[in-house]
Design a protein around this motif. Structure first.
Motif, mmCIF file in Angstrom:
data_model
loop_
_atom_site.group_PDB
_atom_site.id
_atom_site.type_symbol
_atom_site.label_atom_id
_atom_site.label_comp_id
_atom_site.label_asym_id
_atom_site.label_seq_id
_atom_site.Cartn_x
_atom_site.Cartn_y
_atom_site.Cartn_z
ATOM 1 N N THR A 16 -11.955 8.455 -25.748
ATOM 2 C CA THR A 16 -11.998 9.031 -27.092
ATOM 3 C C THR A 16 -10.856 8.473 -27.930
ATOM 4 O OG1 THR A 16 -10.680 10.920 -26.341
ATOM 5 C CG2 THR A 16 -13.071 11.181 -26.320
ATOM 6 N N PRO A 17 -10.995 8.481 -29.268
ATOM 7 C CA PRO A 17 -12.210 8.903 -29.980
ATOM 8 C C PRO A 17 -13.301 7.848 -29.880
ATOM 9 C CG PRO A 17 -10.592 8.104 -31.540
ATOM 10 C CD PRO A 17 -9.914 8.078 -30.198
ATOM 11 N N SER A 18 -14.467 8.277 -29.471
ATOM 12 C CA SER A 18 -15.591 7.366 -29.309
ATOM 13 C C SER A 18 -16.377 7.277 -30.606
ATOM 14 C CB SER A 18 -16.508 7.852 -28.183
ATOM 15 O OG SER A 18 -17.628 7.005 -28.044
ATOM 16 N N LEU A 48 -12.121 1.888 -16.062
ATOM 17 C CA LEU A 48 -12.139 2.592 -17.340
ATOM 18 C C LEU A 48 -11.057 2.097 -18.285
ATOM 19 C CD1 LEU A 48 -13.231 4.737 -19.215
ATOM 20 C CD2 LEU A 48 -11.837 6.442 -18.021
ATOM 21 N N ALA A 49 -9.869 1.783 -17.771
ATOM 22 C CA ALA A 49 -8.799 1.308 -18.648
ATOM 23 C C ALA A 49 -9.224 0.048 -19.395
ATOM 24 C CB ALA A 49 -7.525 1.056 -17.841
ATOM 25 N N GLU A 50 -9.896 -0.859 -18.696
ATOM 26 C CA GLU A 50 -10.379 -2.081 -19.342
ATOM 27 C C GLU A 50 -11.447 -1.762 -20.389
ATOM 28 O OE1 GLU A 50 -11.646 -5.136 -16.628
ATOM 29 O OE2 GLU A 50 -10.150 -4.540 -15.135
ATOM 30 N N VAL A 51 -12.354 -0.875 -20.044
ATOM 31 C CA VAL A 51 -13.447 -0.521 -20.953
ATOM 32 C C VAL A 51 -12.890 0.140 -22.204
ATOM 33 C CG1 VAL A 51 -15.548 0.849 -21.196
ATOM 34 C CG2 VAL A 51 -15.069 -0.338 -19.040
ATOM 35 N N ARG A 52 -11.933 1.022 -22.023
ATOM 36 C CA ARG A 52 -11.290 1.681 -23.161
ATOM 37 C C ARG A 52 -10.578 0.670 -24.046
ATOM 38 N NH1 ARG A 52 -7.562 4.257 -20.625
ATOM 39 N NH2 ARG A 52 -8.731 6.162 -20.181
ATOM 40 N N ALA A 53 -9.850 -0.258 -23.422
ATOM 41 C CA ALA A 53 -9.095 -1.251 -24.187
ATOM 42 C C ALA A 53 -10.000 -2.143 -25.034
ATOM 43 C CB ALA A 53 -8.246 -2.098 -23.240
ATOM 44 N N MET A 54 -11.190 -2.460 -24.505
ATOM 45 C CA MET A 54 -12.104 -3.317 -25.272
ATOM 46 C C MET A 54 -12.921 -2.533 -26.287
ATOM 47 S SD MET A 54 -15.168 -4.213 -22.525
ATOM 48 C CE MET A 54 -14.070 -4.543 -21.164
ATOM 49 N N GLY A 55 -12.910 -1.194 -26.176
ATOM 50 C CA GLY A 55 -13.633 -0.369 -27.138
ATOM 51 C C GLY A 55 -15.130 -0.365 -26.952
#
Length: 207
Positions: free
Chosen positions: A34-36, A106-113
């Protein structure tokens, strides 16, 4: 015009009021970071049996840009995808993953948005052995999703609008949103109290 044009501007809350509970995924399907952003697009459907993620990995190379890949997962003990899969999906223009399974990195996925709506994360990956047909009806989050259905999701939840009749749903949603936007809180409160009081009095409630 893209058939999903306009749904990006409509809240899942507004859509849920129109399409009903049966088209709203259960509360375990949540944005993993988030925020998504709100996402909207046609469903590209995938079924992965327990312990296997082959067909999701196949789908990222076959789904059209703008698609929302919706995955029926066989379990929550093995990740369907990780950072590289999400990165390739994002690079190919896929709007999001929506799954009743789990991912990793998840950290990678979050970083790439890259938006992922799922049940959670786990570090162990699935195998790549089970071949299943793509774009067949799947069951995800308690909702039957067919290829081409419109998926709209944000922090409020995930709503699936059947592709048949989606134009009318969009028109009704726009009208509903416009009406609500033009209504002051005072107007809403007055109408709300009148409606609630009528229900209470009709049931014999006395102040």
């Amino acid at each position: 015009m893209n058939e999903t044009s306009g749904f990006q501007d409509i809240s899942p809350t507004t859509l849920a009021d129109l399409v009903g509970r049966g088209q709203v995924m259960d509360i375990t399907i949540r944005p993993l970071w988030t925020p998504s952003p709100r996402i909207a697009g046609p469903a590209f459907t995938v079924r992965c049996p327990p312990g296997d993620n082959l067909m999701l990995h196949a789908a990222i190379h076959r789904a059209e840009p703008g698609s929302v890949i919706v995955v029926e997962s066989g379990d929550v003990d093995h990740a369907l995808a990780g950072g590289n899969v999400c990165a390739v999906a994002q690079r190919r223009g896929i709007a999001a993953f929506v799954t009743d399974g789990v991912i990793r990195d998840l950290a990678e996925v979050r970083a790439m948005g890259f938006p992922v709506f799922a049940r959670g994360v786990i570090p162990i990956p699935g195998a790549k052995k089970a071949v299943e047909p793509l774009n067949r009806p799947v069951r995800c989050g308690g909702v039957t999703v067919e290829a081409g259905d419109i998926v709209v999701a944000d922090e409020e939840g995930v709503v699936v609008v059947p592709r048949t009749g989606h134009e009318q749903v969009l028109l009704d949603a726009r009208a509903k949103a416009a009406k609500e936007a033009g209504e002051s809180l005072d107007d809403w409160e007055a109408a709300h109290r009148s409606r609630i009081d009528a229900i209470l009095h009709g049931a014999g409630f006395e102040d």
